[in-house]
Enzyme design. Structure first.
Site, PDB file in Angstrom:
ATOM      1  N   ARG A  67     -88.642  11.630 -14.889  1.00  0.00           N
ATOM      2  CA  ARG A  67     -89.419  10.682 -15.703  1.00  0.00           C
ATOM      3  C   ARG A  67     -88.631  10.161 -16.891  1.00  0.00           C
ATOM      4  O   ARG A  67     -88.543   8.960 -17.122  1.00  0.00           O
ATOM      5  CB  ARG A  67     -90.671  11.358 -16.257  1.00  0.00           C
ATOM      6  CG  ARG A  67     -91.632  11.771 -15.223  1.00  0.00           C
ATOM      7  CD  ARG A  67     -92.546  10.613 -14.834  1.00  0.00           C
ATOM      8  NE  ARG A  67     -93.438  11.077 -13.799  1.00  0.00           N
ATOM      9  CZ  ARG A  67     -94.502  11.838 -14.034  1.00  0.00           C
ATOM     10  NH1 ARG A  67     -94.806  12.190 -15.253  1.00  0.00           N
ATOM     11  NH2 ARG A  67     -95.258  12.232 -13.052  1.00  0.00           N
ATOM     12  N   THR A  68     -88.091  11.099 -17.659  1.00  0.00           N
ATOM     13  CA  THR A  68     -87.382  10.694 -18.873  1.00  0.00           C
ATOM     14  C   THR A  68     -86.190   9.819 -18.491  1.00  0.00           C
ATOM     15  O   THR A  68     -85.912   8.807 -19.130  1.00  0.00           O
ATOM     16  CB  THR A  68     -86.920  11.944 -19.655  1.00  0.00           C
ATOM     17  OG1 THR A  68     -88.059  12.746 -19.916  1.00  0.00           O
ATOM     18  CG2 THR A  68     -86.267  11.567 -20.962  1.00  0.00           C
ATOM     19  N   LYS A  96     -67.464  22.707 -12.034  1.00  0.00           N
ATOM     20  CA  LYS A  96     -66.123  23.306 -12.010  1.00  0.00           C
ATOM     21  C   LYS A  96     -65.771  23.940 -13.348  1.00  0.00           C
ATOM     22  O   LYS A  96     -64.635  24.313 -13.586  1.00  0.00           O
ATOM     23  CB  LYS A  96     -65.078  22.240 -11.644  1.00  0.00           C
ATOM     24  CG  LYS A  96     -65.312  21.627 -10.280  1.00  0.00           C
ATOM     25  CD  LYS A  96     -64.245  20.579  -9.943  1.00  0.00           C
ATOM     26  CE  LYS A  96     -64.656  19.771  -8.717  1.00  0.00           C
ATOM     27  NZ  LYS A  96     -64.964  18.375  -9.060  1.00  0.00           N
ATOM     28  N   ARG A 117     -79.518  15.215 -21.735  1.00  0.00           N
ATOM     29  CA  ARG A 117     -80.506  16.285 -21.578  1.00  0.00           C
ATOM     30  C   ARG A 117     -79.746  17.528 -21.141  1.00  0.00           C
ATOM     31  O   ARG A 117     -78.916  17.450 -20.243  1.00  0.00           O
ATOM     32  CB  ARG A 117     -81.524  15.927 -20.524  1.00  0.00           C
ATOM     33  CG  ARG A 117     -82.515  17.068 -20.329  1.00  0.00           C
ATOM     34  CD  ARG A 117     -83.804  16.482 -19.972  1.00  0.00           C
ATOM     35  NE  ARG A 117     -84.876  17.387 -19.797  1.00  0.00           N
ATOM     36  CZ  ARG A 117     -86.094  17.047 -20.174  1.00  0.00           C
ATOM     37  NH1 ARG A 117     -86.308  15.906 -20.770  1.00  0.00           N
ATOM     38  NH2 ARG A 117     -87.087  17.857 -19.936  1.00  0.00           N
ATOM     39  N   HIS A 145     -86.891  16.907 -28.719  1.00  0.00           N
ATOM     40  CA  HIS A 145     -87.053  15.813 -27.757  1.00  0.00           C
ATOM     41  C   HIS A 145     -87.587  14.615 -28.545  1.00  0.00           C
ATOM     42  O   HIS A 145     -88.737  14.213 -28.383  1.00  0.00           O
ATOM     43  CB  HIS A 145     -88.031  16.262 -26.666  1.00  0.00           C
ATOM     44  CG  HIS A 145     -88.045  15.381 -25.454  1.00  0.00           C
ATOM     45  ND1 HIS A 145     -87.169  14.348 -25.274  1.00  0.00           N
ATOM     46  CD2 HIS A 145     -88.832  15.400 -24.357  1.00  0.00           C
ATOM     47  CE1 HIS A 145     -87.437  13.754 -24.115  1.00  0.00           C
ATOM     48  NE2 HIS A 145     -88.443  14.380 -23.545  1.00  0.00           N
TER      49      HIS A 145
END
Ligand SMILES: [Zn+2]
Lengths: 326, 155
Positions: A67-68, A96, A117, A145
């Site tokens: 969504r974000t 890696k 994020r 957030h």
């Protein structure tokens, strides 16, 4: 980018080329600037439709949040720009063993701004110290957030106003970063905040400590039951109580049931009550409420786009961009 | 003054260097850890522990030869030894004496106790803590530590 940064003070748009890491960094003036800009864009999106035609937004999502991510992607594309996406962690160099500091420095070379994020708290703060392009925190673990907070504030302002507001914030207040960010931001306004949760999911003491630093203690109250406070609320912000927070199913059912609302619950509420939820919901708001005038949660989700457009506009803002319309 | 001199005799006098006095009893080794002094550079260090004191029942004293602590180093000590006095010694005389001041920020000395904090990953980042009235706060994850700060010293 360095050079431009040095000139930032010359523009009236003070957020230009800043990073957005936490809602704590935003003054009341900053918040109002973003919300005003979002309202203008919401009113007439065509005015900004190709303002950022050559602009690329780098998306770095170290944990899934469709969504974000879609909301940021939509916002950038509606401004005429495009996105470059790091893709999933499994398919990238991170797997890696590359450090976050290296990853952001590489992707900075491809993009004009970055959205991050990450599961670790403080990840956005650290990453921002390694890049010169604006970096927007789209969630850092249990941390912050801020873009969610801004769209929440926008929704509150549209529905109930931010002056002389009484808001109830209910559900999982312990782990909900959305709640912590919002509560901080609300201390910039004349707001009474009531926190409603089971005892085991109360606000962390650190958050309470901060809120008391920012605001008169009488404006911050904690409750275990919605009943006693519901009639006085202008806004009720509901969050999900997750099953995994409880040792067993019975305990969960018993506790969560107390914090679910339906039309019966709302009989004691004001007709003007606005109900919000960051979505996705499970069963904390009965579907029958969707059809009432109380429900603002779908608008809230849609507001993510104009608010993120406004933010990108302010952070990327060219000479004629940003808040200056005169 | 004579009382003070008496106590200093319990640990040998130094010719040049720094005497950190009035350290809370039990914190002397943490003082050395904060200052990054482990004797590996050949500096002469003497430590007095549980020395009788007027100000506290017992105190620790740390003496470091041939090293004058900077104000920054001294300030970090305030986290674990808020009452410490710092004496800079030249040719057996105390030429400067100062108290520790609480710094606003401490960098690279403490490590964050929050396992969910980015600074605990293998990232090229120096820890940074904001100093509060009654503790320290990680500049990255926001975790506040009020007790046991000495246990966070990055050695
Ligand atoms: Zn931390």
């Amino acid at each position: 980018m360095e050079g431009l940064k040095g000139n930032a003070g010359a523009y009236t748009n003070e957020m230009r080329h800043d990073h957005l890491i936490t809602s704590k960094q935003l003054s009341r003036g900053d918040i109002e600037t973003v919300l005003d800009r979002a309202a203008e864009i919401d009113e007439d999106p065509s005015a900004v439709a190709d303002r950022y035609a050559d602009t690329l937004l780098g998306l770095l999502f170290f944990e899934p949040s469709t969504r974000t991510k879609m909301s940021f992607e939509t916002a950038m594309k509606r401004l005429g720009g495009d996105v470059v996406d790091m893709g999933s962690v499994e398919s990238s160099s991170v797997k890696k063993g590359e450090t976050l500091a290296d990853t952001v420095r590489v992707i900075e070379g491809y993009a004009d701004a970055l959205v991050l994020r990450h599961p670790k708290q403080g990840a956005a703060q650290m990453a921002s110290e390694f890049v010169d392009v604006p970096l927007l925190n789209a969630g850092d673990g249990a941390g912050h957030h801020p873009t969610q907070t801004l769209l929440d504030l926008y929704t509150i302002r549209e529905n109930a106003g931010l002056e002389d507001l009484t808001i109830g914030i209910m559900g999982d207040l312990k782990y909900g970063r959305t709640v912590h960010s919002l509560a901080h931001a609300l201390t910039n306004f004349d707001v009474h905040q009531h926190f409603i949760s089971p005892e085991s999911l109360q606000l962390p003491r650190e958050v309470v400590y901060d809120l008391h630093q920012e605001q008169d203690g009488t404006q911050i109250r904690e409750h275990e039951s919605l009943e006693e406070i519901l009639p006085s609320l202008d806004v009720l912000y509901v969050t999900r109580i997750q099953r995994e927070r409880f040792p067993d199913e019975n305990e969960y059912q018993k506790v969560a049931g107390e914090y679910q609302i339906d039309t019966d619950t709302l009989e004691a509420a004001s007709d003007e009550l606005t109900i919000m939820h960051p979505l996705p919901r499970v069963d904390e708001i009965a579907p029958e409420i969707d059809e009432t005038d109380h429900a603002a949660y779908f608008d809230q989700a849609h507001n993510g786009v104009p608010v993120r457009m406004a933010l990108l506009d302010l952070l990327l803002g060219g000479d004629d961009g940003g808040v200056r319309d005169d | 003054m004579t009382e003070n001199d008496d106590h200093q005799l319990r640990v040998s006098k130094i010719q040049n260097g720094t005497v950190i006095d009035h350290v809370r009893a039990g914190q002397a080794l943490n003082v050395l850890a904060i200052l990054g002094i482990d004797g590996s550079e050949g500096e002469e260090v003497s430590v007095g522990m549980n020395v009788p004191s007027d100000r506290f029942a017992r105190k620790d004293i740390v003496k470091v030869e041939d090293r004058e602590l900077s104000q920054d180093e001294v300030d970090v000590l305030s986290l674990i030894a808020p009452d410490a006095t710092i004496n800079i010694v030249r040719e057996y005389d105390v030429v400067e004496k100062h108290r520790v001041d609480r710094p606003e920020v401490v960098e690279g000395v403490l490590s964050c106790p929050n396992a969910g904090c980015i600074t605990t990953d293998d990232e090229p980042v120096t820890s940074r803590f904001e100093v509060l009235d009654d503790g320290v706060r990680c500049a990255y994850c926001g975790t506040i530590v009020r007790e046991g700060i000495a246990s966070l010293i990055d050695t």
